[in-house]
Design a protein around this motif. Sequence first.
Motif, mmCIF file in Angstrom:
data_model
loop_
_atom_site.group_PDB
_atom_site.id
_atom_site.type_symbol
_atom_site.label_atom_id
_atom_site.label_comp_id
_atom_site.label_asym_id
_atom_site.label_seq_id
_atom_site.Cartn_x
_atom_site.Cartn_y
_atom_site.Cartn_z
ATOM 1 N N LEU A 1 0.815 -1.222 0.000
ATOM 2 C CA LEU A 1 0.000 0.000 0.000
ATOM 3 C C LEU A 1 0.847 1.269 0.000
ATOM 4 C CD1 LEU A 1 -3.006 0.914 0.229
ATOM 5 C CD2 LEU A 1 -2.624 1.106 2.687
ATOM 6 N N HIS A 2 2.034 1.215 0.584
ATOM 7 C CA HIS A 2 2.879 2.410 0.688
ATOM 8 C C HIS A 2 3.190 3.028 -0.667
ATOM 9 C CE1 HIS A 2 4.622 1.048 4.821
ATOM 10 N NE2 HIS A 2 3.320 1.176 4.813
ATOM 11 N N ARG A 3 3.206 2.170 -1.697
ATOM 12 C CA ARG A 3 3.591 2.719 -3.013
ATOM 13 C C ARG A 3 2.598 3.761 -3.496
ATOM 14 N NH1 ARG A 3 1.033 -1.361 -7.298
ATOM 15 N NH2 ARG A 3 -0.244 -2.497 -5.813
ATOM 16 N N PHE A 4 1.383 3.773 -2.914
ATOM 17 C CA PHE A 4 0.394 4.780 -3.305
ATOM 18 C C PHE A 4 0.476 6.033 -2.420
ATOM 19 C CE2 PHE A 4 -1.451 0.627 -4.326
ATOM 20 C CZ PHE A 4 -1.654 0.779 -5.682
ATOM 21 N N GLY A 5 1.394 6.028 -1.462
ATOM 22 C CA GLY A 5 1.464 7.155 -0.531
ATOM 23 C C GLY A 5 0.391 7.078 0.529
ATOM 24 N N VAL A 6 -0.150 5.904 0.746
ATOM 25 C CA VAL A 6 -1.213 5.721 1.744
ATOM 26 C C VAL A 6 -0.650 4.913 2.909
ATOM 27 C CG1 VAL A 6 -3.522 4.803 2.175
ATOM 28 C CG2 VAL A 6 -2.951 5.769 -0.060
ATOM 29 N N PHE A 7 -0.876 5.411 4.113
ATOM 30 C CA PHE A 7 -0.288 4.785 5.298
ATOM 31 C C PHE A 7 -1.321 4.646 6.400
ATOM 32 C CE2 PHE A 7 2.831 7.343 3.091
ATOM 33 C CZ PHE A 7 3.878 6.453 2.915
ATOM 34 N N PHE A 8 -1.178 3.580 7.176
ATOM 35 C CA PHE A 8 -1.948 3.480 8.420
ATOM 36 C C PHE A 8 -1.161 4.169 9.515
ATOM 37 C CE2 PHE A 8 -3.930 0.060 6.049
ATOM 38 C CZ PHE A 8 -5.257 0.282 6.352
ATOM 39 N N THR A 9 -1.855 4.905 10.359
ATOM 40 C CA THR A 9 -1.189 5.618 11.423
ATOM 41 C C THR A 9 -1.794 5.210 12.759
ATOM 42 O OG1 THR A 9 -0.713 7.797 12.325
ATOM 43 C CG2 THR A 9 -2.728 7.586 11.092
ATOM 44 N N ALA A 10 -0.968 5.266 13.811
ATOM 45 C CA ALA A 10 -1.448 4.817 15.109
ATOM 46 C C ALA A 10 -2.352 5.841 15.758
ATOM 47 C CB ALA A 10 -0.258 4.503 16.014
ATOM 48 N N SER A 11 -1.999 7.097 15.638
ATOM 49 C CA SER A 11 -2.760 8.114 16.354
ATOM 50 C C SER A 11 -3.812 8.754 15.455
ATOM 51 C CB SER A 11 -1.823 9.209 16.862
ATOM 52 O OG SER A 11 -2.597 10.276 17.352
ATOM 53 N N PRO A 12 -5.024 8.906 15.946
ATOM 54 C CA PRO A 12 -6.027 9.631 15.162
ATOM 55 C C PRO A 12 -5.621 11.085 14.916
ATOM 56 C CG PRO A 12 -6.888 9.011 17.348
ATOM 57 C CD PRO A 12 -5.554 8.374 17.198
ATOM 58 N N ARG A 13 -4.718 11.606 15.735
ATOM 59 C CA ARG A 13 -4.312 13.008 15.551
ATOM 60 C C ARG A 13 -3.496 13.206 14.278
ATOM 61 N NH1 ARG A 13 -6.508 15.410 19.600
ATOM 62 N NH2 ARG A 13 -6.443 14.479 21.681
ATOM 63 N N PHE A 14 -2.930 12.124 13.746
ATOM 64 C CA PHE A 14 -2.174 12.224 12.496
ATOM 65 C C PHE A 14 -3.020 11.763 11.308
ATOM 66 C CE2 PHE A 14 1.520 11.008 15.419
ATOM 67 C CZ PHE A 14 1.757 12.338 15.755
ATOM 68 N N ALA A 15 -4.264 11.420 11.557
ATOM 69 C CA ALA A 15 -5.031 10.743 10.512
ATOM 70 C C ALA A 15 -5.892 11.712 9.722
ATOM 71 C CB ALA A 15 -5.907 9.660 11.143
ATOM 72 N N ASP A 16 -6.020 11.421 8.431
ATOM 73 C CA ASP A 16 -6.913 12.178 7.558
ATOM 74 C C ASP A 16 -8.220 11.438 7.338
ATOM 75 O OD1 ASP A 16 -4.613 13.877 7.025
ATOM 76 O OD2 ASP A 16 -3.925 12.224 5.756
ATOM 77 N N LEU A 17 -8.134 10.115 7.345
ATOM 78 C CA LEU A 17 -9.304 9.287 7.036
ATOM 79 C C LEU A 17 -9.508 8.283 8.161
ATOM 80 C CD1 LEU A 17 -11.367 8.347 4.719
ATOM 81 C CD2 LEU A 17 -9.654 6.606 4.208
ATOM 82 N N LEU A 18 -10.733 8.196 8.629
ATOM 83 C CA LEU A 18 -11.085 7.194 9.637
ATOM 84 C C LEU A 18 -11.732 6.034 8.898
ATOM 85 C CD1 LEU A 18 -11.170 6.812 12.783
ATOM 86 C CD2 LEU A 18 -13.549 7.563 12.664
ATOM 87 N N LEU A 19 -11.078 4.880 8.929
ATOM 88 C CA LEU A 19 -11.594 3.715 8.218
ATOM 89 C C LEU A 19 -12.267 2.807 9.242
ATOM 90 C CD1 LEU A 19 -9.656 1.667 5.562
ATOM 91 C CD2 LEU A 19 -11.036 0.550 7.283
ATOM 92 N N VAL A 20 -13.566 2.654 9.110
ATOM 93 C CA VAL A 20 -14.337 1.948 10.134
ATOM 94 C C VAL A 20 -14.831 0.620 9.589
ATOM 95 C CG1 VAL A 20 -16.280 2.107 11.731
ATOM 96 C CG2 VAL A 20 -15.062 4.175 11.041
ATOM 97 N N THR A 21 -14.656 -0.432 10.375
ATOM 98 C CA THR A 21 -15.229 -1.738 10.044
ATOM 99 C C THR A 21 -16.208 -2.135 11.135
ATOM 100 O OG1 THR A 21 -13.482 -2.913 11.215
ATOM 101 C CG2 THR A 21 -13.109 -2.506 8.893
ATOM 102 N N GLY A 22 -17.133 -3.005 10.807
ATOM 103 C CA GLY A 22 -18.063 -3.528 11.811
ATOM 104 C C GLY A 22 -19.353 -2.732 11.882
ATOM 105 N N PRO A 23 -20.372 -3.327 12.501
ATOM 106 C CA PRO A 23 -21.718 -2.725 12.518
ATOM 107 C C PRO A 23 -21.908 -1.660 13.603
ATOM 108 C CG PRO A 23 -21.772 -4.867 13.583
ATOM 109 C CD PRO A 23 -20.356 -4.677 13.114
#
Lengths: 502, 269
Positions: free
Chosen positions: B160-182
């Motif tokens: 995934l890194h090749r697209f410049g997309v990263f998972f981050t530990a802190s929500p304070r660094f996050a642009d997108l919140l990816l949510v799973t589950g009901p």
Amino acid sequence: MSAVAEHSGAGVELVPIEPARLPTAVSDLIRSGGRMQMSYAWYRAPGHVELRYLGSRGQSGDFFMWRCDADGPVPSVAAICPLLGWYEREITDLFGVEFRGHPQPQRLVLHEGARPVVPPLDPAYPADTKLPFEPADGGLPEVASPDVQRLPFGPVRADVVESAELIFFYVGEHILHLHPQLFFKHRGMEKRFEGRSAAGAVVLAERVSGVGGFAHALAFCQAVEQASGCMVPPRARMLRSLLAELERLYNHLHYLGHLSHTTTLKVGEAEGKLLEERAKQINGRLTGSRLLRSLLVAGGLRRDVDPGPWLGGELERLQAQVAVYARMLENTNSHLDRLITTGVLPREVAIDQGATGPIGRASGLDRDLRRDHPYAAYGMLPLAVPVRTSGDAHARVQVRIDEIEASLALIERARLQLPEGPVRVDCVLPSHAEGLGWAESPRGSLFYAIHADGDGTLCRVKIKSPSFSNWRVFPFTVHDSNMMDYAINEASFGLTVAGCDR
Amino acid sequence: MPFWTFFGLRRGKATTPWPDVDLQSGQEGVLGMPRFEPERCEPACGDCAAACPTAAITVRTGEAGKERLAVDYGRCIACQLCVEACPADAAVPSFDWAFGTRRRSDLLLSAGTDAPDPETGERHSRDGFRRSLHIRHVDAGSCNGCESELQALNNPFYNLHRFGVFFTASPRFADLLLVTGPITYAMHEPLRRAYEAMPAPRWVMAAGTCAVSGGVAGGGYACGNGLDGVLPVDLYLPGCPPNPAAIIEALLIFLDRMPQKVKGGRLVD
């Protein structure tokens, strides 16, 4: 009542027992070398809860079930048989049954602050009404010493992981106590089965724990088949074993990759996850689903699959790569240094607390449902059950490495022995029938107990997942250990949260 | 451990050239959402709707006895039960697993009905984020199937890194919140707090059918019905679970680096 006895599934003896006699009966069973597997409750009639205790006499003795009414408080057996402690707490939360003398009478499945008007599994619970909930403290004891730090970690943790809160009590680097606060992900899955037909409920079983979905659906289908007495055709049985081993394969490969991540062996992590990806792509090509979904149904398989020579070739290639990979892992000192003597689970604790699967086998418990209580086509396949006795993280890895090899051999044998013929028979769940199904999932023993209503729809499904057992065991390897080892130890258990929380 | 270095070098490049090179997404044979041809429906049938475990399909009898089929792909778990139930080849299996959309209404296939358009998205410009996106994942009660596929994104095949997309530990660094589950009752508050901790501009992705609509677990005493009504959603991706290639496509659609393929519940090539 008589209707229940008539249709009780073959192979599981139903024995009535007086609640007051439970403690004696449990200790007698354990002393004679038998073991308790699980317990659960169901409403045999509106307002009347009946308890069930599943046990087995000896290693491969047939399963039996005790049944007793719980119209009043029932004596707890948690002090005699610790592994039943969580089941009793779950029954209290979901059915409102009181267990007298429970050593840990706190909530388990429902969080502190959830206030159901009636117990959630009571048929009187209003349909599709979300639990009234005010988040509240879990009621952990205050720690008097100012030197002891309390670290609540989660439920949202770093990286892509499942939600669970880990509450550490520690001094410096030394962990005194770990309290895993689970069940953030409790979805009430068992209740979702109620009112569904056996055929319509397979999609639910596949989604209790996604990465164990095939084993879950298999145990569920086998419970239905036992209840209805239908015989699965030989080809379907062989394919079921083959597919169940493919599930073990991708799970164990993921495990090795993830464990390398925690010991910071970067190339080892990449290789493990790449091999897992290859295994998942093989699943996709064979079945249309990377997680082996949408195939099982009570009575066989929904459609035939063709594990032709291409599969043999792919797996042969994978086997060669896995062999090299495993040999390299076992020759990497920096990796082994972090595993050997880490998170030791003594055999006695494993027995008392109910460790299962590779976790139990790494602590010397030579148990495997595929061999001890054969299902699908396992009775016709040569099965090696690797066992280690040191009980540390390294033993847990070695058991899994050996199981990968054993799975690949099983798949090849199943592929070559695969008989021709149909893959499905009709399977109708009779009214008021009940059944028990089991499977040795990649993480250990898995049970489904099902009860049918008057119209042949499901009125109670109990799911005993391996992670429910192993999450109970896990903290015993963390108490009195080191912060630095925690992540490695957790990875070496290979737990899922969804399977435990349901 | 130098032998790992040599091993890694000898192993060569494992990353797929997809999506630049087609047909190498790694999803050979993987079934997706069924396709529907309502004109083939038999009169007064409705077998597919009866078979569907998540009520994604509704069949109503319209004028002149002609059945009117409506499919909500936001509820579809690709279980193929409707395909098996259909007596008339009106529901057929397909490899359409790439179902990422910016609007919920694009997941609705309806013959002759007007679905209300819950207008979301476009709240913030994504300029400046197109080549670098940081994601915070929150599991709000998934079965872990989605996590299994999300974890696969960082394996060498998808990388995934090749697209410049990263998972981050802190929500304070996050642009997108990816949510799973009901969204279980106990995860509702932690999820909301993770969102509150994110700096603006912030976006939300509903990944997997559970997060989009509740899926098989939705409702009941412990579950919600996905993110609608909980957080504003900017990107929907049904699938049970969505495979890693589907997740990558959805993210690229969100970043305007790939055109959205699904419109009005149909894949348009």
